[in-house]
Design a protein around this motif. Structure first.
Motif, PDB file in Angstrom:
ATOM      1  N   PHE A   6      -0.642  -7.135  -0.046  1.00 25.53           N
ATOM      2  CA  PHE A   6       0.497  -7.130  -0.911  1.00 25.53           C
ATOM      3  C   PHE A   6       1.281  -8.847  -0.845  1.00 25.53           C
ATOM      4  CE2 PHE A   6       4.782  -6.076  -2.461  1.00 25.53           C
ATOM      5  CZ  PHE A   6       4.196  -5.126  -3.603  1.00 25.53           C
ATOM      6  N   ILE A  66      -1.438  -0.340   3.462  1.00 23.92           N
ATOM      7  CA  ILE A  66      -0.866  -1.679   2.700  1.00 23.92           C
ATOM      8  C   ILE A  66      -0.366  -2.706   3.775  1.00 23.92           C
ATOM      9  CG2 ILE A  66       0.979  -2.504   1.112  1.00 23.92           C
ATOM     10  CD1 ILE A  66       1.245   0.440  -0.057  1.00 23.92           C
ATOM     11  N   CYS A  68       1.672  -6.172   4.394  1.00 23.87           N
ATOM     12  CA  CYS A  68       2.585  -6.879   3.611  1.00 23.87           C
ATOM     13  C   CYS A  68       3.224  -7.915   4.631  1.00 23.87           C
ATOM     14  CB  CYS A  68       3.706  -5.920   2.903  1.00 23.87           C
ATOM     15  SG  CYS A  68       5.165  -6.551   2.299  1.00 23.87           S
ATOM     16  N   VAL A  73       8.317  -3.461   0.127  1.00 21.86           N
ATOM     17  CA  VAL A  73       7.077  -3.056  -0.288  1.00 21.86           C
ATOM     18  C   VAL A  73       7.491  -1.786  -1.179  1.00 21.86           C
ATOM     19  CG1 VAL A  73       6.343  -1.698   1.452  1.00 21.86           C
ATOM     20  CG2 VAL A  73       4.567  -2.345   0.174  1.00 21.86           C
ATOM     21  N   TYR A  75       8.556   1.740  -2.367  1.00 25.44           N
ATOM     22  CA  TYR A  75       8.321   2.919  -1.315  1.00 25.44           C
ATOM     23  C   TYR A  75       7.474   3.799  -2.008  1.00 25.44           C
ATOM     24  CZ  TYR A  75      10.929   5.085  -5.082  1.00 25.44           C
ATOM     25  OH  TYR A  75      11.657   5.475  -6.521  1.00 25.44           O
ATOM     26  N   LYS A  81       2.510   1.959   5.252  1.00 24.72           N
ATOM     27  CA  LYS A  81       2.919   0.516   4.889  1.00 24.72           C
ATOM     28  C   LYS A  81       3.111  -0.268   6.069  1.00 24.72           C
ATOM     29  CE  LYS A  81       5.057   2.837   0.841  1.00 24.72           C
ATOM     30  NZ  LYS A  81       4.044   3.964   0.927  1.00 24.72           N
ATOM     31  N   GLN A  83       4.152  -3.666   8.118  1.00 24.79           N
ATOM     32  CA  GLN A  83       4.698  -5.254   8.306  1.00 24.79           C
ATOM     33  C   GLN A  83       4.021  -6.187   9.013  1.00 24.79           C
ATOM     34  OE1 GLN A  83       6.320  -8.355   7.416  1.00 24.79           O
ATOM     35  NE2 GLN A  83       8.127  -7.117   7.028  1.00 24.79           N
ATOM     36  N   TYR A 101      11.387   0.072   4.650  1.00 25.78           N
ATOM     37  CA  TYR A 101      10.249   0.334   3.870  1.00 25.78           C
ATOM     38  C   TYR A 101       8.895   0.487   4.507  1.00 25.78           C
ATOM     39  CZ  TYR A 101      13.053  -1.695   0.427  1.00 25.78           C
ATOM     40  OH  TYR A 101      14.188  -1.884  -0.723  1.00 25.78           O
ATOM     41  N   PHE A 102       8.957   0.280   5.683  1.00 25.68           N
ATOM     42  CA  PHE A 102       7.565   0.323   6.414  1.00 25.68           C
ATOM     43  C   PHE A 102       7.429   1.447   7.627  1.00 25.68           C
ATOM     44  CE2 PHE A 102       8.777  -4.135   5.029  1.00 25.68           C
ATOM     45  CZ  PHE A 102       7.403  -4.372   4.562  1.00 25.68           C
ATOM     46  N   ASP A 103       6.124   1.868   7.681  1.00 29.79           N
ATOM     47  CA  ASP A 103       5.956   2.748   8.760  1.00 29.79           C
ATOM     48  C   ASP A 103       5.473   2.395   9.977  1.00 29.79           C
ATOM     49  OD1 ASP A 103       5.520   5.255   6.623  1.00 29.79           O
ATOM     50  OD2 ASP A 103       4.187   3.939   5.787  1.00 29.79           O
ATOM     51  N   LYS A 328       4.078   8.335   0.097  1.00 28.89           N
ATOM     52  CA  LYS A 328       5.472   7.528  -0.151  1.00 28.89           C
ATOM     53  C   LYS A 328       6.192   7.438   0.870  1.00 28.89           C
ATOM     54  CE  LYS A 328       8.610  11.063  -2.175  1.00 28.89           C
ATOM     55  NZ  LYS A 328       9.314  11.463  -3.226  1.00 28.89           N
ATOM     56  N   ARG A 329       7.318   6.405   0.754  1.00 29.87           N
ATOM     57  CA  ARG A 329       8.014   5.993   1.994  1.00 29.87           C
ATOM     58  C   ARG A 329       9.737   6.747   1.385  1.00 29.87           C
ATOM     59  NH1 ARG A 329       8.603   5.253   7.497  1.00 29.87           N
ATOM     60  NH2 ARG A 329      10.193   3.567   7.957  1.00 29.87           N
TER      61      ARG A 329
END
Length: 350
Positions: A6, A66, A68, A73, A75, A81, A83, A101-103, A328-329
């Motif tokens: 991303f 993803i 990033c 990023v 959601y 997701k 970082q 935004y990140f897991d 989704k986040r």
């Protein structure tokens, strides 16, 4: 594992490319790059990568992971997701802001891991894994690729060393308004060539000024390359201000001079006046600064083994094994609005 790389800004390119290279080496070609259409006009890997500039296409790809380097990023994209950060600037407050935004956060080294693990305890909705930073894989792979080019520059200019000037773009932190004449003086008094590499987000008027400076001084070189990594390998010393490139250079065990750096802890030579630059050039090459650099290498990113991307891919697979693929986040309304405003929205699958 379907991988989405991303890219919101140009700096993401050479951070993420080692992940693609490692995935391909593992036999995985399910890789798609998302390139932000409003912020990036040219994708340098367009002939060697599958890519899109449509967020709908990124969604339809149905990524499982993803990666990033930026702060946001969307959601609504499926996939874990991750970082991976765009540098080492721990002194910048934004580096530690949790935007939800990140897991999971894949950190560069012990200093960052400790900080984000504390934040993970506080927020309770993301994980932290220490992997190293993927651009270090690029450094490992290309460490000696530019030695001939460097030798050619030094021979052409009849000089002994290359100095890289790589300031930040931030108007409140940059040295750009005051550094021009000091760079000229450095080339006149010291046995050096100066290469100017500005951040892609630098104000156009400043970029124009420094491009003109290089035209008018024989031992100053201007480059438009999108990546600073090549010039970090070529240079012997770097001049900057408050930029994460400082740490990238220190990790190569090379001296750094900064102008009024905002960092709480200084592991290099910092000056308060540009008139001090020539003296600083001599001082920073001393043994005191060698020891300071060793501390940075051990704590900021000790992973120079060329296996960072491999650890990241395994980290993503491990997250999916334990949690499945997030569809989704969960974020608040403001974060949803920010994501949609930045990237647009998509037509969801039924």
């Amino acid at each position: 594992m379907r991988i989405l790389l991303f890219c919101e800004n140009k700096y993401a390119f050479d951070i993420l490319m080692p992940i693609q290279e490692e995935a391909l080496k593992e036999g995985n070609n399910e890789i798609l790059w998302y390139v932000h259409p409003k912020k990036i006009t040219e994708f340098p890997f367009k002939d060697e990568a599958k890519w899109c500039n449509s967020i709908q296409e990124a969604y339809d790809f149905s990524p499982e992971a993803i990666f990033c380097p930026g702060n946001i990023v969307p959601y609504y994209l499926p996939g874990v997701k991750i970082q991976v950060f765009h540098g080492y600037a721990g002194e910048k407050k934004g580096h530690w802001v949790i935007r939800h935004y990140f897991d999971t956060y894949f950190t560069q080294g012990p200093f960052f891991t400790a900080g984000f693990k504390e934040l993970a305890k506080k927020h309770g909705d993301f994980e932290v894994l220490e992997t190293g930073w993927p651009r270090q894989d690029w450094v490992k792979k290309h460490q000696h690729d530019f030695e001939e080019e460097k030798a050619g520059i030094l021979d052409e200019h009849k000089r002994g060393k290359i100095v890289l000037y790589a300031p930040t773009f931030s108007p409140s932190l940059t040295s750009l308004p005051v550094m021009k004449e000091a760079l000229v003086e450095l080339t006149e008094k010291k046995d050096v060539v100066v290469i100017i590499k500005l951040h892609p987000l630098t104000r156009q008027e400043w970029a124009d000024e420094y491009r003109e400076l290089a035209k008018n001084h024989e031992h100053i070189i201007w480059t438009d390359d999108f990546s600073v990594a090549k010039y970090q390998l070529m240079a012997d010393i770097m001049i900057s201000d408050t930029s994460s490139t400082i740490y990238e250079f220190l990790l190569k065990d090379k001296p750094v001079i900064t102008y009024r750096a905002s960092a709480k802890n200084i592991y290099w030579k910092d000056i308060n006046e540009v008139s001090e630059l020539c003296d600083a050039y001599e001082e920073v090459q001393g043994s005191k600064y060698v020891e300071l650099r060793k501390w940075v290498i051990s704590n900021y990113d000790p992973y120079n083994d060329g296996l960072v991307a491999k650890r990241m891919l395994e980290g993503a697979r491990d997250y999916i094994r334990r949690h499945g693929v997030p569809q989704k986040r969960k974020v608040n309304l403001w974060r949803k609005y920010t994501g949609i405003k930045t990237f647009g929205y998509i037509k969801k699958r039924k």
